[in-house]
Design an enzyme around this catalytic site. Structure first.
Site, mmCIF file in Angstrom:
data_model
loop_
_atom_site.group_PDB
_atom_site.id
_atom_site.type_symbol
_atom_site.label_atom_id
_atom_site.label_comp_id
_atom_site.label_asym_id
_atom_site.label_seq_id
_atom_site.Cartn_x
_atom_site.Cartn_y
_atom_site.Cartn_z
ATOM 1 N N CYS A 231 0.824 -1.206 0.000
ATOM 2 C CA CYS A 231 0.000 0.000 0.000
ATOM 3 C C CYS A 231 0.862 1.263 0.000
ATOM 4 O O CYS A 231 1.644 1.468 -0.919
ATOM 5 C CB CYS A 231 -0.965 -0.046 1.182
ATOM 6 S SG CYS A 231 -2.215 1.261 1.160
ATOM 7 N N ASP A 323 -9.989 -5.394 -4.559
ATOM 8 C CA ASP A 323 -9.441 -4.371 -3.666
ATOM 9 C C ASP A 323 -10.342 -3.148 -3.701
ATOM 10 O O ASP A 323 -10.461 -2.484 -4.736
ATOM 11 C CB ASP A 323 -8.023 -4.017 -4.121
ATOM 12 C CG ASP A 323 -7.282 -3.121 -3.135
ATOM 13 O OD1 ASP A 323 -7.953 -2.425 -2.351
ATOM 14 O OD2 ASP A 323 -6.036 -3.113 -3.169
ATOM 15 N N HIS A 358 -7.608 -5.975 -0.274
ATOM 16 C CA HIS A 358 -6.437 -5.095 -0.225
ATOM 17 C C HIS A 358 -5.308 -5.655 0.631
ATOM 18 O O HIS A 358 -4.135 -5.575 0.259
ATOM 19 C CB HIS A 358 -6.883 -3.737 0.320
ATOM 20 C CG HIS A 358 -5.813 -2.704 0.377
ATOM 21 N ND1 HIS A 358 -5.258 -2.131 -0.747
ATOM 22 C CD2 HIS A 358 -5.182 -2.120 1.442
ATOM 23 C CE1 HIS A 358 -4.345 -1.239 -0.392
ATOM 24 N NE2 HIS A 358 -4.270 -1.217 0.929
#
Length: 420
Positions: A231, A323, A358
């Site tokens: 991320c 995601d 995610h």
């Protein structure tokens, strides 16, 4: 009943076998796992089974007919862990102290209904470790750095890996501890405190310093250093690889990737870039925030993107197709297009996983569909939607971990470009 869990002590990415014997034949039973987290919350998973004609239940061989998982799932008692009914919302199970194991109690109950109201027939505690035997952990504070260095047992030398986590902040060490258990010297780096990103103005020099602390360690092979990130950490990673003359990794792994540019080459630059598109945040029927469209808006602005055409090392992208926190697949498409156009497509390895969210973590980590998150620009705590379906997400974590280890082994242990 006789309950056995083999091995009873293992690394978290290793499978175990749960077997119950000496039961009445063809009778209903429930197997349940229970974990009390370091945050003080209870997590459980359970499957409903029938003993066979010899009075046995094998989780590896038999079908679960309901519960938190169904079918033949040898590790269902781990990957389907979820907060017990009545728990706080937005929880995510993460190990804080990696020098101690996750203790998980496996219990057998009679029948399938109302098992929580009954005493277990038999129980056993199993230990799940991120940090293998002989791993050394060293706290890193040199030059203002904040991190944990994990060193495998033995004289070495070993390849090194810099480990960067995402927007939640804090020092997270469990992936580094596990990678060290697989033969790498890993530095888990904290680059902002939880809830304090707004006041942080770290320059790239902070990350360059951390990279050199790892690279210059006497047990690290200097030309075999990689980076793994997730991320927000992937923004930092790709920016460093493209723009820093000091950081030349042998390979890079980006999970749930982002390519937003950092104005001014500081961490606060990321903070200023992303909120400009916060009007794109949506909420679902549960008031969970969906950030996908923020990333899609940033992708449409070339000036806001890292120039990945300048990447000169092997790059692995790991993406969840469901995601909801970021547009990881679309970002991977953009990276693929740019690198192919620059004649660097051969450097790219990409894996996409359907029905995966995610937070793609090490194997058997419980799936976090939506979790608590602190939004720095507004100083508010929200629940972000991460997406994914539990079973496919778990399968993706297992498969991607094996592929990540293979990628790292190829480029950090086996590559002919690096010399021992």
């Amino acid at each position: 009943p006789i309950l056995s869990v083999r091995p009873s002590r293992a690394l978290v990415d290793e499978a175990f076998e749960v077997l119950v014997e000496n039961l009445p034949p063809v009778s209903p039973f429930t197997l349940r796992s229970l974990h009390h987290s370091e945050d003080g919350d209870d997590w459980e998973a359970y499957g409903h089974y029938f003993s066979d004609h010899s009075g046995r239940v094998s989780v590896s061989e038999d079908l679960s007919f309901g519960g938190t998982y169904s079918g033949r799932e040898p590790m269902g008692l781990i990957w389907s862990l979820r907060p017990v009914p009545g728990s706080r919302t937005g929880l995510r199970l993460r190990k804080k102290d990696v020098t101690t194991p996750m203790l998980i109690t496996i219990s057998l109950y009679n029948g399938h209904e109302d098992f929580r109201d009954n005493s277990p027939l038999v129980s056993m505690v199993t230990e799940r470790w991120y940090m293998g035997p002989g791993i050394q952990r060293i706290e890193i504070t040199d030059g203002g750095l904040r991190g944990g260095l994990f060193i495998p047992p033995g004289p070495g030398p070993f390849p090194g890996i810099l480990d960067l986590w995402g927007g939640g902040g804090g020092l997270l060490e469990y992936r580094s501890a596990l990678l060290a258990s697989r033969g790498y010297i890993c530095l888990a780096l904290e680059y902002f405190k939880t809830g304090q990103m707004k006041s942080t103005d770290l320059s790239f020099e902070y990350f360059e310093k951390a990279y050199h602390v790892l690279k210059d360690h006497p047990q690290v092979i200097p030309d075999r250093v990689g980076i793994i990130s997730l991320c927000l950490g992937t923004i930092v990673t790709l920016s460093l690889v493209v723009e820093s003359a000091e950081i030349k990794p042998s390979c890079v792994v980006c999970i749930s990737n982002m390519i937003t540019k950092s104005p001014g080459k500081t961490l606060s630059g990321f903070h200023r870039s992303i909120p400009s598109k916060f009007n794109k945040i949506r909420v679902d029927e549960n008031n969970h925030q969906i950030w996908r469209d923020v990333g899609l808006a940033l992708l449409k602005e070339p000036s806001m993107k890292v120039d990945v055409a300048k990447i000169n090392c092997p790059l692995m992208l790991v993406n969840g197709c469901d995601d909801q926190n970021w547009c990881a697949v679309e970002t991977a498409d953009d990276i693929s297009k740019t690198m192919n156009a620059a004649g660097k497509g051969h450097l790219l390895t990409r894996v996409d996983y359907p029905d995966t969210g995610h937070l793609i973590e090490p194997p058997f980590s419980p799936h976090c569909f939506a979790g608590n998150f602190f939004v720095y620009s507004s100083n508010e705590k929200v629940i972000q939607l991460y997406g994914g379906k539990t079973k496919p997400h778990s399968d993706a974590q297992d498969d991607s971990w094996r592929k990540i280890l293979s990628f790292l082994r190829h480029h950090l242990y086996c590559s002919h470009k690096a010399k021992m």
